[in-house]
Design a protein around this motif. Structure first.
Motif: not given
Length: 325
Positions: A218-246
């Motif tokens: 699996l390749r995670p493309l984005a996580v749904s938290t307001p900030r990045r998470i420690a277990v996947l530190p290199d995966v951007p958040t939806l908010a970083e991508l300008g998709l914060g409503e999700a």
């Protein structure tokens, strides 16, 4: 109740099986926890981590019963209509308790008033995921392909948090053609992703992190938290991508039928919170990438949490005209 006081009371319960067996409850039959999803998903995995310690603490056998279907509403309804005696509990969850009122026109229960909501157990991020061999390396690649040819995304069902996040993603991304493919749980959605039947899934990451690390399928493309998470530190958040409503998490807790005697509800809550404090339980939850609520939300605070979540995501469901048959 203050967390330190709550855990002190619960620790006393754990330390004394006799205390757990005193009085009228529990004493005549096993305690059943109804999970409204099939085995293998977020709620199922977390509950099964907790059950052995709960059995020890209560001095009574605690068993799991999976009652999947209709976005978790079948299992939730089973508990809503059960006797309020402390022997049937629900895994209350974002889908049947937070989203279903916006998706099911004739929901057979009220997600708030038909339950005694006991305690929030934990939250977990959702993630947009693809096969590592798909040729999609980033969320930008994903959206470009969605705009060009369209992409299917699987979730654990109509009205799941992943479904609604996918709808918000399509709306916010502009021109992205995302087709929702509902399943009866995370496990079958993941199976079809790995078999190539769909291109992506939008699901809670609980239990999937080992498969997302380097070399995993699996390749995670984005996580749904307001900030990045420690277990996947290199995966951007939806908010970083300008998709914060999700942005949102999936969550689960323990609830019971309404009219549960308050003393029984308090004992169940104490035991659940004490189990969450056990080092071995904490360690396993960290492995699953689920995070216990800090500070604990119990009783009316947990009910208020559910109502707030419900207001936001039922509005999203109605705005997207998502209706379950």
């Amino acid at each position: 109740m203050h967390r330190r006081h709550l855990l002190a009371l619960a620790a006393a319960t754990l330390a004394s099986p006799a205390l757990a067996q005193s009085g009228a409850w529990p004493g005549r039959q096993q305690v059943r926890i109804v999970i409204p999803f099939p085995p293998g998903g977020f709620a199922d995995s977390v509950t099964r981590v907790m059950v052995p310690a709960m059995t020890e603490a209560m001095g009574q056998t605690v068993v799991v019963e999976n009652r999947p279907g209709a976005g978790g509403t079948i299992g939730a309804d089973v508990v809503a209509k059960a006797a309020p005696d402390g022997y049937t509990l629900a895994v209350s969850h974002a889908s049947p308790h937070g989203i279903a009122p916006g998706v099911y026109p004739q929901l057979p229960y009220d997600p708030v008033s038909d339950f005694a909501h006991l305690t929030l157990i934990c939250e977990t991020p959702t993630a947009l995921m693809v096969q590592r061999s798909s040729g999609i390396a980033t969320a930008q690649d994903y959206l470009a392909r969605a705009r060009a040819t369209g992409i299917r995304f699987g979730t654990s069902g109509i009205g799941s948090i992943g479904h609604l996040q996918g709808e918000v993603l399509a709306r916010e991304a502009g021109g992205a053609k995302l087709e929702h493919v509902p399943y009866r749980g995370t496990a079958p959605a993941l199976q079809d992703l790995l078999a190539g039947a769909i291109e992506s899934i939008f699901e809670p990451i609980a239990g999937l992190v080992p498969q997302m690390r380097e070399g995993g399928p699996l390749r995670p493309l984005a996580v749904s938290t307001p900030r990045r998470i420690a277990v996947l530190p290199d995966v951007p958040t939806l908010a970083e991508l300008g998709l914060g409503e999700a942005t949102a998490t999936a969550w689960m807790g323990f609830s019971a039928p309404k009219s549960l005697p308050p003393a029984i509800g308090a004992r169940i809550t104490e035991v659940a919170q004490a189990v969450l404090g056990r080092p071995e339980v904490r360690a396993r939850m960290e492995e699953l990438a689920v995070f216990p609520a800090e500070p604990p939300l119990t009783g009316p605070a947990y009910a208020n949490f559910i109502e707030t979540y419900m207001r936001k995501w039922t509005g999203v469901a109605r705005g997207a005209n998502i209706v379950a048959s």
